[in-house]
Scaffold this motif. Structure first.
Motif, PDB file in Angstrom:
ATOM      1  N   ALA A 101       5.832 -41.246 -99.780  1.00 27.90           N
ATOM      2  CA  ALA A 101       6.355 -42.379 -99.009  1.00 27.90           C
ATOM      3  C   ALA A 101       5.382 -42.761 -97.894  1.00 27.90           C
ATOM      4  CB  ALA A 101       7.729 -42.036 -98.428  1.00 27.90           C
ATOM      5  N   GLU A 102       4.844 -41.763 -97.208  1.00 28.46           N
ATOM      6  CA  GLU A 102       3.896 -42.055 -96.140  1.00 28.46           C
ATOM      7  C   GLU A 102       2.619 -42.683 -96.694  1.00 28.46           C
ATOM      8  OE1 GLU A 102       4.505 -42.079 -93.110  1.00 28.46           O
ATOM      9  OE2 GLU A 102       6.217 -40.744 -92.827  1.00 28.46           O
TER      10      GLU A 102
ATOM     11  N   GLU B 265       7.686 -31.796 -92.401  1.00 30.82           N
ATOM     12  CA  GLU B 265       8.790 -32.537 -93.025  1.00 30.82           C
ATOM     13  C   GLU B 265       8.375 -33.876 -93.627  1.00 30.82           C
ATOM     14  OE1 GLU B 265       8.527 -33.915 -88.783  1.00 30.82           O
ATOM     15  OE2 GLU B 265       8.392 -32.000 -89.817  1.00 30.82           O
ATOM     16  N   ILE B 266       7.097 -34.223 -93.545  1.00 29.69           N
ATOM     17  CA  ILE B 266       6.723 -35.560 -94.030  1.00 29.69           C
ATOM     18  C   ILE B 266       6.891 -35.678 -95.540  1.00 29.69           C
ATOM     19  CG2 ILE B 266       5.026 -35.833 -92.168  1.00 29.69           C
ATOM     20  CD1 ILE B 266       2.921 -35.833 -94.567  1.00 29.69           C
ATOM     21  N   ASP B 267       7.234 -36.877 -95.972  1.00 27.36           N
ATOM     22  CA  ASP B 267       7.312 -37.228 -97.388  1.00 27.36           C
ATOM     23  C   ASP B 267       5.966 -37.853 -97.751  1.00 27.36           C
ATOM     24  OD1 ASP B 267       7.642 -38.637 -99.803  1.00 27.36           O
ATOM     25  OD2 ASP B 267       9.774 -38.970 -99.420  1.00 27.36           O
TER      26      ASP B 267
ATOM     27  N   ALA C 158      -0.511 -34.105 -98.830  1.00 28.24           N
ATOM     28  CA  ALA C 158       0.110 -32.862 -99.287  1.00 28.24           C
ATOM     29  C   ALA C 158      -0.792 -31.670 -98.993  1.00 28.24           C
ATOM     30  CB  ALA C 158       0.425 -32.949-100.785  1.00 28.24           C
TER      31      ALA C 158
ATOM     32  N   ALA D  54      -1.493 -39.606-100.989  1.00 32.87           N
ATOM     33  CA  ALA D  54      -0.382 -38.644-101.040  1.00 32.87           C
ATOM     34  C   ALA D  54      -0.900 -37.235-101.289  1.00 32.87           C
ATOM     35  CB  ALA D  54       0.621 -39.049-102.119  1.00 32.87           C
TER      36      ALA D  54
ATOM     37  N   ARG E 149      -0.572 -30.942 -95.388  1.00 33.39           N
ATOM     38  CA  ARG E 149       0.702 -30.262 -95.065  1.00 33.39           C
ATOM     39  C   ARG E 149       0.579 -28.772 -95.344  1.00 33.39           C
ATOM     40  NH1 ARG E 149       5.205 -33.145 -98.019  1.00 33.39           N
ATOM     41  NH2 ARG E 149       4.236 -32.077 -99.762  1.00 33.39           N
TER      42      ARG E 149
END
Length: 199
Positions: free
Chosen positions: A159-160, A154-156, A143, A139, A146
């Protein structure tokens, strides 16, 4: 002059015996005496280094995890100075797959531990944090990607990350059972990363 003993090497020697027994027949009925015989040491020496059977199983698992992490770091370092976040995430996920003999043997040992943990909830409690730690690592990498504009904005990320880790762990069993080839498993990981990364 008395001979110097490499205590880390001796602990690893004993841990390797646990791993060999685990890959041959699981850990359900493994005794301290069997591990000592497999390692070529006395039961007293084994107890000196690890104590009880429970401490031996956990100690051998800690050594296996540390060795796996070291090898994973070395493989990721081979990607070069600036491999990009996709390559780093991919490198972490590929460590979860039995792609060569070393990783295959490691995952066979993990399977034996998994069965043991199902039978002993107290033992399982001691390792319950391992998957969340790996999910947090992925994660954090997503991040960062991103922020660098390397994944869709828009990815989480949490969760991904949970999905990617669960998917890679699910592929472990299918590769070990021959349902997927290692190449197919890598292709599936790449497909999922292609969904997230823009470059």
């Amino acid at each position: 002059m008395p001979r110097q003993v490499d205590h880390d090497a001796r602990r690893r020697q004993i841990a390797q015996a646990v791993w060999r027994l685990a890959t041959r027949g699981g850990l359900e009925d493994v005794t301290l005496r069997q591990v000592a015989a497999e390692a070529g040491v006395s039961a007293r020496l084994l107890q000196y280094y690890f104590g009880t059977r429970r401490q031996l199983l956990l100690g051998a698992l800690e050594i296996l995890n540390a060795e796996g992490e070291r090898i994973a770091r070395e493989r990721i370092e081979l990607l070069g100075e600036d491999p990009g976040m996709r390559a780093v995430v991919r490198g972490v996920l590929l460590e979860l797959l039995p792609l060569d003999e070393e990783r295959r043997n490691r995952h066979l040992v993990y399977v034996a531990y998994f069965v043991r943990f199902l039978a002993d909830p107290d033992l399982a409690e001691t390792v319950r944090q391992a998957p969340p730690a790996l999910e947090r690592l992925i994660a954090d990498l997503l991040a960062q990607a991103r922020e660098l504009g390397q994944v869709h904005p828009e990815i989480d990320a949490p969760a991904e990350a949970a999905f990617l880790v669960a998917g890679a762990e699910g592929l472990q069993a299918s590769v070990l059972l021959g349902q997927h080839t290692p190449e197919q498993a890598v292709s599936l990981v790449d497909h999922q990363l292609g969904r997230l990364f823009v470059r």
